[in-house]
Design a protein around this motif. Structure first.
Motif, PDB file in Angstrom:
ATOM      1  N   PRO A 131       2.454  40.096  17.045  1.00 16.84           N
ATOM      2  CA  PRO A 131       1.417  39.158  17.568  1.00 16.84           C
ATOM      3  C   PRO A 131       0.094  40.045  17.789  1.00 16.84           C
ATOM      4  CG  PRO A 131       2.827  40.243  19.428  1.00 16.84           C
ATOM      5  CD  PRO A 131       3.522  40.829  18.233  1.00 16.84           C
ATOM      6  N   THR A 132      -0.963  39.292  17.424  1.00 14.58           N
ATOM      7  CA  THR A 132      -2.459  39.897  17.447  1.00 14.58           C
ATOM      8  C   THR A 132      -3.033  38.903  18.142  1.00 14.58           C
ATOM      9  OG1 THR A 132      -2.919  38.320  15.654  1.00 14.58           O
ATOM     10  CG2 THR A 132      -1.945  40.634  14.840  1.00 14.58           C
ATOM     11  N   GLU A 133      -4.518  39.665  18.752  1.00  8.77           N
ATOM     12  CA  GLU A 133      -5.425  39.182  19.548  1.00  8.77           C
ATOM     13  C   GLU A 133      -6.010  38.006  18.884  1.00  8.77           C
ATOM     14  OE1 GLU A 133      -8.710  40.658  22.858  1.00  8.77           O
ATOM     15  OE2 GLU A 133      -7.698  42.018  21.645  1.00  8.77           O
ATOM     16  N   THR A 134      -6.484  37.079  19.563  1.00  5.96           N
ATOM     17  CA  THR A 134      -7.442  35.897  18.969  1.00  5.96           C
ATOM     18  C   THR A 134      -8.906  36.600  18.947  1.00  5.96           C
ATOM     19  OG1 THR A 134      -6.041  34.133  19.889  1.00  5.96           O
ATOM     20  CG2 THR A 134      -8.458  33.783  19.114  1.00  5.96           C
ATOM     21  N   SER A 135      -9.530  36.733  17.803  1.00  4.70           N
ATOM     22  CA  SER A 135     -10.851  37.174  17.932  1.00  4.70           C
ATOM     23  C   SER A 135     -11.871  36.092  17.992  1.00  4.70           C
ATOM     24  CB  SER A 135     -11.194  37.872  16.425  1.00  4.70           C
ATOM     25  OG  SER A 135     -12.631  38.243  16.357  1.00  4.70           O
ATOM     26  N   ASP A 170       8.643  33.098  21.822  1.00  2.01           N
ATOM     27  CA  ASP A 170       8.792  34.346  22.750  1.00  2.01           C
ATOM     28  C   ASP A 170       7.239  34.640  23.318  1.00  2.01           C
ATOM     29  OD1 ASP A 170       9.813  36.410  24.073  1.00  2.01           O
ATOM     30  OD2 ASP A 170      10.216  37.827  22.219  1.00  2.01           O
ATOM     31  N   THR A 171       7.304  34.997  24.774  1.00  2.00           N
ATOM     32  CA  THR A 171       5.971  35.126  25.063  1.00  2.00           C
ATOM     33  C   THR A 171       5.776  36.384  25.775  1.00  2.00           C
ATOM     34  OG1 THR A 171       6.693  33.982  27.129  1.00  2.00           O
ATOM     35  CG2 THR A 171       5.492  32.757  25.350  1.00  2.00           C
ATOM     36  N   GLY A 172       4.628  36.924  26.440  1.00  2.00           N
ATOM     37  CA  GLY A 172       4.456  38.042  27.114  1.00  2.00           C
ATOM     38  C   GLY A 172       4.859  39.359  26.176  1.00  2.00           C
ATOM     39  N   LEU A 173       4.643  39.310  25.003  1.00  2.00           N
ATOM     40  CA  LEU A 173       4.495  40.556  24.288  1.00  2.00           C
ATOM     41  C   LEU A 173       3.410  41.179  24.299  1.00  2.00           C
ATOM     42  CD1 LEU A 173       6.647  38.701  21.337  1.00  2.00           C
ATOM     43  CD2 LEU A 173       7.541  39.771  23.112  1.00  2.00           C
ATOM     44  N   ASN A 174       3.443  42.599  23.662  1.00  2.00           N
ATOM     45  CA  ASN A 174       2.343  43.408  23.256  1.00  2.00           C
ATOM     46  C   ASN A 174       1.880  43.291  22.039  1.00  2.00           C
ATOM     47  OD1 ASN A 174       2.734  44.487  25.886  1.00  2.00           O
ATOM     48  ND2 ASN A 174       4.105  46.100  25.138  1.00  2.00           N
ATOM     49  N   ASN A 175       0.352  42.937  22.199  1.00  2.00           N
ATOM     50  CA  ASN A 175      -0.476  42.749  20.710  1.00  2.00           C
ATOM     51  C   ASN A 175      -0.356  44.048  20.089  1.00  2.00           C
ATOM     52  OD1 ASN A 175      -1.022  39.855  21.320  1.00  2.00           O
ATOM     53  ND2 ASN A 175      -2.996  40.713  22.465  1.00  2.00           N
ATOM     54  N   GLY A 176      -0.149  43.712  18.904  1.00  2.00           N
ATOM     55  CA  GLY A 176       0.055  44.888  17.803  1.00  2.00           C
ATOM     56  C   GLY A 176       1.492  45.619  17.675  1.00  2.00           C
ATOM     57  N   GLN A 177       2.108  45.277  18.593  1.00  2.00           N
ATOM     58  CA  GLN A 177       3.579  46.022  18.485  1.00  2.00           C
ATOM     59  C   GLN A 177       4.629  44.981  17.572  1.00  2.00           C
ATOM     60  OE1 GLN A 177       5.212  47.001  22.408  1.00  2.00           O
ATOM     61  NE2 GLN A 177       7.348  46.778  21.614  1.00  2.00           N
ATOM     62  N   THR A 178       5.481  45.539  16.894  1.00  2.00           N
ATOM     63  CA  THR A 178       6.312  44.850  16.030  1.00  2.00           C
ATOM     64  C   THR A 178       7.507  44.595  16.823  1.00  2.00           C
ATOM     65  OG1 THR A 178       5.164  45.543  13.974  1.00  2.00           O
ATOM     66  CG2 THR A 178       7.504  44.878  13.904  1.00  2.00           C
ATOM     67  N   LEU A 191      15.788  32.853   9.175  1.00  2.00           N
ATOM     68  CA  LEU A 191      15.024  33.160  10.493  1.00  2.00           C
ATOM     69  C   LEU A 191      13.717  33.557  10.081  1.00  2.00           C
ATOM     70  CD1 LEU A 191      14.689  33.437  13.424  1.00  2.00           C
ATOM     71  CD2 LEU A 191      16.232  35.639  13.091  1.00  2.00           C
ATOM     72  N   THR A 192      12.551  33.066  10.752  1.00  2.00           N
ATOM     73  CA  THR A 192      11.109  33.667  10.634  1.00  2.00           C
ATOM     74  C   THR A 192      10.572  34.024  11.987  1.00  2.00           C
ATOM     75  OG1 THR A 192      10.341  31.607  10.512  1.00  2.00           O
ATOM     76  CG2 THR A 192      10.744  32.599   8.295  1.00  2.00           C
ATOM     77  N   ALA A 193       9.808  34.806  11.973  1.00  2.00           N
ATOM     78  CA  ALA A 193       9.019  35.227  13.117  1.00  2.00           C
ATOM     79  C   ALA A 193       7.566  35.281  12.755  1.00  2.00           C
ATOM     80  CB  ALA A 193       9.468  36.531  13.821  1.00  2.00           C
ATOM     81  N   THR A 194       6.563  34.243  13.330  1.00  2.00           N
ATOM     82  CA  THR A 194       5.372  34.106  13.021  1.00  2.00           C
ATOM     83  C   THR A 194       4.272  34.562  14.197  1.00  2.00           C
ATOM     84  OG1 THR A 194       5.316  31.578  13.305  1.00  2.00           O
ATOM     85  CG2 THR A 194       5.762  32.671  10.900  1.00  2.00           C
ATOM     86  N   ASP A 195       3.236  34.866  13.979  1.00  2.00           N
ATOM     87  CA  ASP A 195       2.244  35.192  14.999  1.00  2.00           C
ATOM     88  C   ASP A 195       1.732  33.982  15.487  1.00  2.00           C
ATOM     89  OD1 ASP A 195       0.302  36.500  16.761  1.00  2.00           O
ATOM     90  OD2 ASP A 195      -0.818  36.982  15.193  1.00  2.00           O
ATOM     91  N   ALA A 196       1.789  33.872  16.955  1.00  2.00           N
ATOM     92  CA  ALA A 196       1.336  32.962  17.475  1.00  2.00           C
ATOM     93  C   ALA A 196       0.128  33.189  18.431  1.00  2.00           C
ATOM     94  CB  ALA A 196       2.300  32.034  18.432  1.00  2.00           C
ATOM     95  N   LYS A 197      -0.373  34.587  18.245  1.00  2.00           N
ATOM     96  CA  LYS A 197      -1.464  35.191  18.810  1.00  2.00           C
ATOM     97  C   LYS A 197      -1.489  35.338  20.371  1.00  2.00           C
ATOM     98  CE  LYS A 197      -4.101  35.124  14.933  1.00  2.00           C
ATOM     99  NZ  LYS A 197      -4.455  36.187  14.428  1.00  2.00           N
TER     100      LYS A 197
END
Length: 619
Positions: free
Chosen positions: A377-381, A344-352, A299-305
């Protein structure tokens, strides 16, 4: 004419004989000794919820709650009180104590079995009172209709099996006796229509199927269409064909009483009547599919921004097939999917976030959870990061101190009592803490690693500790202080009144108690004759006047409790009650004797003076 009267008499004798025969066949089997009775008033559908306790086994009544009615309007009864010396009599048993027997009990039994549909329960009570000679107060059209029907058809009425028989609960001369409802049982009937006779559902073979309730839902098996409460009707479980039999797992428990009919450790209600593996056997009778799916791997969980994470995993395997996958985020079920990926959507950027996934096969067997996978998840720059040239010889960055106020927890105490707050678990890994500041949540503050503080009012207070290091960096921690106010009990109640008396005479008593906290006081009185009294809450220090009549001679220990809503104190007072034919004049009435004596002396003096005067006149 004589022949006609003879015919009528013979007919009446036949009717009475038939009633006696039926009554003898269905008479309630009641314990001969005393049981415990408690009433709760009002009931939802009757005058009392009548609760029986300490009932021996093998009788037609058992421990539990029955619909109850008042059969004695001349006396009171205390609710929520255990009467341990209660005797039970069928309303068809004329050998009960004579003063509680009534010729209209058969009519009352008619009413109990022929209540008008949706009638207000008070009309049933008023009709019973009317037939017991307490008058017609409160009767409406429905109540009168039941009275008239009972008068017309209830004279020699005899209930049959599964109908109601009234039972009298007798608690003694001075306490109201209760009429409560008992259902009769036909041993050879089939109340729930499951093709099992009532007596065959008597699992403990005590002759009474009323006390056999496998699923403890308050409905005896013989009246319960689903005896084991698994969602599968009993009729279906006992008529499942010759292929399966009536005890699939051969554990000695028939399917209709077995919550796990196939012995696969999964409950029938959980498995249901579907046929997941398509072998013609419903799941709750199919012990073959016990193998769970394999553990989900990789199982992996990768950042989709921008508040999104992509989950991926390898497919699991199972001997019957995979139905779906369950996804959990932070140990809480998130969703199900038939795929091996999910966004998984609707998450807080910077929260693990931490994820786990497991497979569920077509029979509902769950596999083991995957190893956890973390994603942030992180914010797109929109712009490339600014270039910062490296600096040489930069001093190391100061690490913040850590505040921890928990060393003295829990912080609890009384008003005006010192509470010790301890911040010694706080630390700083590259400096030292130079200041501890406390905000006690009541408008006051303190300083120091360990400090004391008193609160003036009860409540919960948020306490904040702030620490500061040599570099002026700070950190805070919060805790809670809980302050309570100690309740002082009222003083022992003082009782004044006569210490001697006679039966059937009402005596007055004064009771007073003081509560140090000024709380209002309720007085609860045990008259030691099976009756109790209590008052509403009154002001502390206010005299409470009450009175009581004793109907039997003896020495009575009156116990009075003073209750402030939290704690109580008690005191005792003894009064000796004598028989009427051997009266003892209470001390409180001695002044009557004095007056009588003075009157006698006055009459003697008057006769003396009159006699002397006549003598002088004669001379």
């Amino acid at each position: 004419m004589i022949k006609k009267l003879y015919t009528i008499g013979i007919t009446l004798l036949i009717l009475i004989s038939l009633c006696s025969i039926v009554s003898a066949n269905i008479e309630v089997n009641l314990p001969p000794g005393p049981v415990t009775l408690n009433v709760q008033s009002p009931g939802d559908e009757c005058y009392f919820n009548t609760i029986l306790k300490n009932v021996p086994a093998n009788y037609d009544v058992k421990n539990g709650t029955y619909a109850g009615w008042c059969a004695d309007k001349n006396h009171g009864i205390n609710t929520n009180h255990d009467y341990t010396n209660t005797y039970l009599y069928s309303t068809y048993n004329s050998t009960m104590p004579g003063h509680i027997w009534h010729d209209n009990y058969s009519k009352i039994n008619y009413i109990l079995n022929h209540k008008i549909e949706n009638v207000y329960w008070k009309q049933i009570q008023y009709a019973i009172w009317y037939l017991l000679d307490y008058g017609d107060a409160g009767l409406t059209e429905d109540g009168w209709a039941m009275v008239e029907n009972a008068t017309l058809y209830g004279e020699n009425y005899c209930p049959t099996y599964f109908e109601i028989v009234g039972v009298i609960a007798y608690l003694g001369c001075n306490v109201q006796y209760i009429l409560f409802e008992v259902n009769l049982v036909d041993p050879n009937g089939d109340a729930d229509g499951d093709s099992i006779s009532n007596i065959d559902e008597d699992l403990d073979d005590d002759g009474n199927p009323n006390n056999d309730d496998t699923d403890d839902d308050g409905i005896p098996n013989y009246q319960d269409p689903d005896d084991d409460n698994d969602g599968i009707p009993t009729l279906e479980e006992i008529n499942d064909g010759n292929q399966f039999g009536h005890d699939v797992d051969n554990d000695g428990i028939p399917n209709h009483l077995d919550t796990d009919s196939d012995g696969d450790t999964l409950s029938d209600s959980e498995e249901g009547t579907d046929d997941d593996d398509g072998d013609g056997i419903p799941n709750y009778l199919d012990p073959n599919d016990l193998e769970p799916p394999t553990k989900v791997q990789n199982l992996t969980a990768t950042d989709a921004k921008d508040g999104k994470l992509n989950l991926n995993w390898d497919p699991a395997t199972d001997n019957e097939g995979i139905s779906h996958y369950e996804i959990y985020r932070d140990n809480t079920h998130l969703t199900n999917t038939t795929n091996t990926n999910h966004q998984d959507t609707g998450l807080n950027n910077g929260q693990t976030y931490t994820y786990k996934v497991r497979a569920i096969d077509t029979s509902g067997n769950p596999g083991n959870f995957s190893d956890p996978a973390n994603g942030t998840p992180t914010e797109t720059s929109s712009q490339p990061p600014a270039y910062n040239p490296p600096k040489k010889n930069n001093p190391p960055k100061n690490k913040l101190p850590i505040a921890d106020a928990s060393a003295g927890e829990p912080y609890t105490g009384l008003i005006n009592e010192n509470i010790t707050f301890n911040g010694s678990y706080s630390y700083d890994i590259d400096h030292v803490i130079i200041q501890y500041l406390w905000d006690f949540g009541d408008g006051s503050t303190g300083e120091g690693e360990i400090v004391n503080h008193k609160y003036l009012n009860p409540g919960e207070y948020k306490v904040v500790l702030t620490v500061k290091d040599l570099a002026e960096a700070t950190d805070t921690d919060e805790t809670v202080a809980t302050i309570i106010e100690l309740n002082n009990p009222p003083s022992e109640p003082n009782i004044t009144g006569p210490s001697e008396g006679i039966v059937d005479v009402e005596y007055s008593f004064n009771i007073i108690s003081n509560d140090p906290d000024g709380d209002n006081i309720k007085y609860i009185i045990d008259w030691d004759d099976g009756t109790f009294a209590e008052c509403d809450y009154i002001l502390s220090g206010l005299v409470f006047n009450t009175s009581h009549i004793w109907f039997e001679p003896g020495e009575y220990k009156i116990i009075v409790k003073a209750y402030d809503g939290d704690v109580y104190t008690s005191n005792e007072f003894t009064i000796n009650i004598e028989k009427v034919d051997d009266p003892v004049i209470p001390e409180s009435n001695n002044y009557i004797l004095i007056i009588l004596a003075l009157l006698a002396l006055m009459f003697l003096l008057l006769f003396y003076l009159l006699g002397k005067k006549h003598k002088e006149e004669d001379e």
